[in-house]
Design an enzyme around this catalytic site. Sequence first.
Site, PDB file in Angstrom:
ATOM      1  NE  ARG A 131      -3.879   0.481   1.838  1.00 45.53           N
ATOM      2  CZ  ARG A 131      -5.115   0.484   2.338  1.00 45.53           C
ATOM      3  NH1 ARG A 131      -5.377   1.150   3.432  1.00 45.53           N
ATOM      4  NH2 ARG A 131      -6.070  -0.173   1.758  1.00 45.53           N
ATOM      5  CG  HIS A 170      -8.160   0.049  -3.223  1.00 42.10           C
ATOM      6  ND1 HIS A 170      -7.434  -1.094  -2.922  1.00 42.10           N
ATOM      7  CD2 HIS A 170      -8.820   0.376  -2.064  1.00 42.10           C
ATOM      8  CE1 HIS A 170      -7.641  -1.428  -1.667  1.00 42.10           C
ATOM      9  NE2 HIS A 170      -8.473  -0.562  -1.120  1.00 42.10           N
ATOM     10  CD  GLN A 206     -12.791  -1.858  -1.445  1.00 34.78           C
ATOM     11  OE1 GLN A 206     -11.996  -1.871  -0.506  1.00 34.78           O
ATOM     12  NE2 GLN A 206     -14.005  -2.339  -1.335  1.00 34.78           N
ATOM     13  CG  ASP A 258     -13.608   6.144  -1.254  1.00 40.22           C
ATOM     14  OD1 ASP A 258     -13.531   6.001  -0.018  1.00 40.22           O
ATOM     15  OD2 ASP A 258     -12.602   6.101  -2.006  1.00 40.22           O
ATOM     16  CB  CYS A 302     -14.122   1.010  -0.447  1.00 42.29           C
ATOM     17  SG  CYS A 302     -13.729   2.756  -0.216  1.00 42.29           S
ATOM     18  NE  ARG A 321     -10.311  -5.572  -0.041  1.00 40.90           N
ATOM     19  CZ  ARG A 321      -9.577  -4.543   0.370  1.00 40.90           C
ATOM     20  NH1 ARG A 321     -10.144  -3.489   0.896  1.00 40.90           N
ATOM     21  NH2 ARG A 321      -8.250  -4.562   0.231  1.00 40.90           N
TER      22      ARG A 321
HETATM   23  N1  NVA Z   1     -10.040   6.511  -1.469  1.00 35.09           N
HETATM   24  C1  NVA Z   1      -9.708   6.051  -0.151  1.00 35.09           C
HETATM   25  C2  NVA Z   1      -9.878   4.567  -0.060  1.00 35.09           C
HETATM   26  C3  NVA Z   1      -9.597   3.970   1.285  1.00 35.09           C
HETATM   27  C4  NVA Z   1      -9.740   2.474   1.299  1.00 35.09           C
HETATM   28  C5  NVA Z   1      -8.288   6.458   0.209  1.00 35.09           C
HETATM   29  O1  NVA Z   1      -7.401   6.351  -0.660  1.00 35.09           O
HETATM   30  O2  NVA Z   1      -8.049   6.906   1.333  1.00 35.09           O
HETATM   31  N1   CP Z   2     -11.244  -0.514   1.952  1.00 34.54           N
HETATM   32  C1   CP Z   2      -9.994  -0.587   2.441  1.00 34.54           C
HETATM   33  O1   CP Z   2      -9.026  -0.774   1.700  1.00 34.54           O
HETATM   34  O2   CP Z   2      -9.917  -0.477   3.779  1.00 34.54           O
HETATM   35  P1   CP Z   2      -8.594  -0.290   4.658  1.00 34.54           P
HETATM   36  O3   CP Z   2      -8.063   1.081   4.341  1.00 34.54           O
HETATM   37  O4   CP Z   2      -9.060  -0.434   6.057  1.00 34.54           O
HETATM   38  O5   CP Z   2      -7.611  -1.353   4.253  1.00 34.54           O
END
Ligand code: NVA
Ligand code: CP
Length: 325
Positions: A103, A130, A133, A230, A269, A297
């Site tokens: 990540r 992502h 997801q 989101d 998500c 997930r």
């Molecule tokens: N768009 C959000 C998704 C989190 C799972 C982010 O990048 O923070």
């Molecule tokens: N949806 C998602 O990726 O959640 P986290 O940020 O908790 O991993």
Amino acid sequence: MKRDLKSDQDFSAEEVRQIFQLAKKVKEKQKKNEPHEYLKNKSLAMIFQKPSTRTRVSFEVAMTHLGGHALYLNPNDLQLSRGETIADTTRTLSRYVHGIMARVFSHQDILDLARFASVPVINGLSDKFHPCQSLTDIFTIWEKLSYPEKFPNGFTIVFVGDGNNNVTNSLLLLCARLGINFRVGCPKKYQTKTEILELAKADFSKSGSTAEITNDVNQAVKGANVLYTDVWISMGRQDAEKRKKILVPYQVNQRVLSLTKKKTMVMHCLPAHRGEEITDEVIDGPNSIVFDQAENRLHVQKAILIFLLQPKSVVNGGLATPAPK
Ligand code: NVA
Ligand code: CP
């Protein structure tokens, strides 16, 4: 040749269908308490430059259920924090583990990891995509529709909110690949980038579905089969107060939901900022499937891991029995 999951364009439509079948099988096995150790003695390195609840826990638990092991690596604890390059880190990790999940802030880091790793690299969220997801999201919809061969003609997912984030981009690419209509209702300032629409263009014309972007939220949600949102401020984004002001009209609330069909599925998500992009009433209401989505997930992650780390387990779209050594 190792394969990676960097974006939603790394798997063909047929491969996505295989992943869904695998996810369905491993989910059934887990529900029946049947062992499914398809990754016995395999290890996954997990690098997290940002926080995570679902991605971290589901990958870690997935590796345990599959008979393997996952390592949580915080970049501050790695020599990366003292200037070791991604290339050297990745080449070293590739000698110890069977896969790397990461990540990251910049999508370029995913591309660099994939380039230097000799083992599969999985994007666990970047600023651009992502894919774990989006695969889970479409799997969840497929499950709710009772596993159709094809998504029904005209089936439409509507995303309302920040049209220019990782989740929107991934959903758009995957919908294009699978022949699902994708509509975005967002402010002009946070509109999906032309670059992403260009990437998806060939897939949309091949699969026959469409992408639409509108700044009119009422227009956007008309006829939606799925209503998705989101957070307004993704991890790493600046200008929180300014963004919130501009995004207020794009909140998923009871009024917006009432403009859709009676059975419209509401998805997010997570994590959610309740009271911002979605109200309590909607996320906790009867149309919401967000916790089924979150649970999936785990099952989809297992399918992705088996597909990439143990491809010989995948036989005719199903799982080899017993699990290969
Ligand atoms: N768009 C959000 C998704 C989190 C799972 C982010 O990048 O923070
Ligand atoms: N949806 C998602 O990726 O959640 P986290 O940020 O908790 O991993």
